[in-house]
Scaffold this active site. Structure first.
Site, short mmCIF file in Angstrom:
data_model
loop_
_atom_site.label_atom_id
_atom_site.label_comp_id
_atom_site.label_asym_id
_atom_site.label_seq_id
_atom_site.Cartn_x
_atom_site.Cartn_y
_atom_site.Cartn_z
CG ASP A 1 -2.10 -0.89 1.24
OD1 ASP A 1 -1.86 -1.88 0.67
OD2 ASP A 1 -3.23 -0.54 2.04
CE LYS B 1 -6.92 1.28 2.33
NZ LYS B 1 -5.89 0.50 2.85
CE LYS C 1 -9.02 -2.48 2.28
NZ LYS C 1 -7.64 -3.00 2.76
#
Length: 191
Positions: free
Chosen positions: A28, A91, A127
């Site tokens: 991430d 995300k 996400k």
């Protein structure tokens, strides 16, 4: 550097290599919002691209931190930059900055994913994270994904929730369905 995204690229690369060498199967990163908001779109692209190069086959999730981007146009632009640079997932948020996931931000990102898919044939995951705390709200997000991208995205390979409190509510709903009564939140994990 989480959630700021302000670390120097060399440090981001070092940390990515370290994580992968120690078994990480997903990375991430948070976009450099300062650069983005100053119009440094190429810098943002180049950083994501460099991290994806280090990742190779390891999935890269790029966090936009939508609450700081200022507009839906910026959220869309950041989504396209992230996907074009090689992100496997985009995300909404780290969950540390408000607002985080909202239905309008998520729809903006889903529409960008759809357009990117139509243009390239490359499927990118989504996400939403931060603020999705109960099953009823999660159903709204699932419906949004199904209606925007179709059922092929309704797998954990392409769509995930980032909401630890959601898990407890879903567990409470399952217990309610099987016993007929709600349990106290005290019977479930805190995070």
């Amino acid at each position: 550097y989480f959630p700021s995204g302000q670390a120097p690229l060399e440090l981001k690369i070092h940390d990515t290599k370290y994580a992968i060498n120690n078994g990480a199967d997903e990375i991430d990163i948070v976009i450099n919002r300062k650069a983005f908001l100053e119009g440094g779109y190429k810098k943002v692209f180049d950083e994501i691209y460099a991290i994806k190069e280090v990742c190779g086959d390891v999935h890269l999730k790029t966090i936009l931190e939508v609450g700081e981007l200022g507009s839906y146009d910026n959220v869309r632009r950041a989504s396209i930059i992230a996907m074009s640079a090689g992100s496997d997932f985009i995300k909404t948020s780290t969950g540390k900055i408000k607002p985080a996931a909202t239905l309008p931000f998520t729809l903006t990102m889903l529409e960008a994913i759809k357009d990117y898919y139509y243009d390239t044939g490359i499927q990118v995951g989504m996400k939403p994270a931060g603020g999705i705390s109960n099953a009823k709200l999660a159903l709204q997000y699932l419906l949004l994904v199904k209606e925007t991208l179709g059922k092929n995205w309704l797998t954990n390979e392409w769509f995930r929730f980032g909401a630890s409190s959601l898990a407890n509510d879903i567990l409470m709903q399952i217990v309610k369905q099987s016993t007929g009564i709600y349990q106290s939140i005290n019977y479930f994990s805190i995070d």
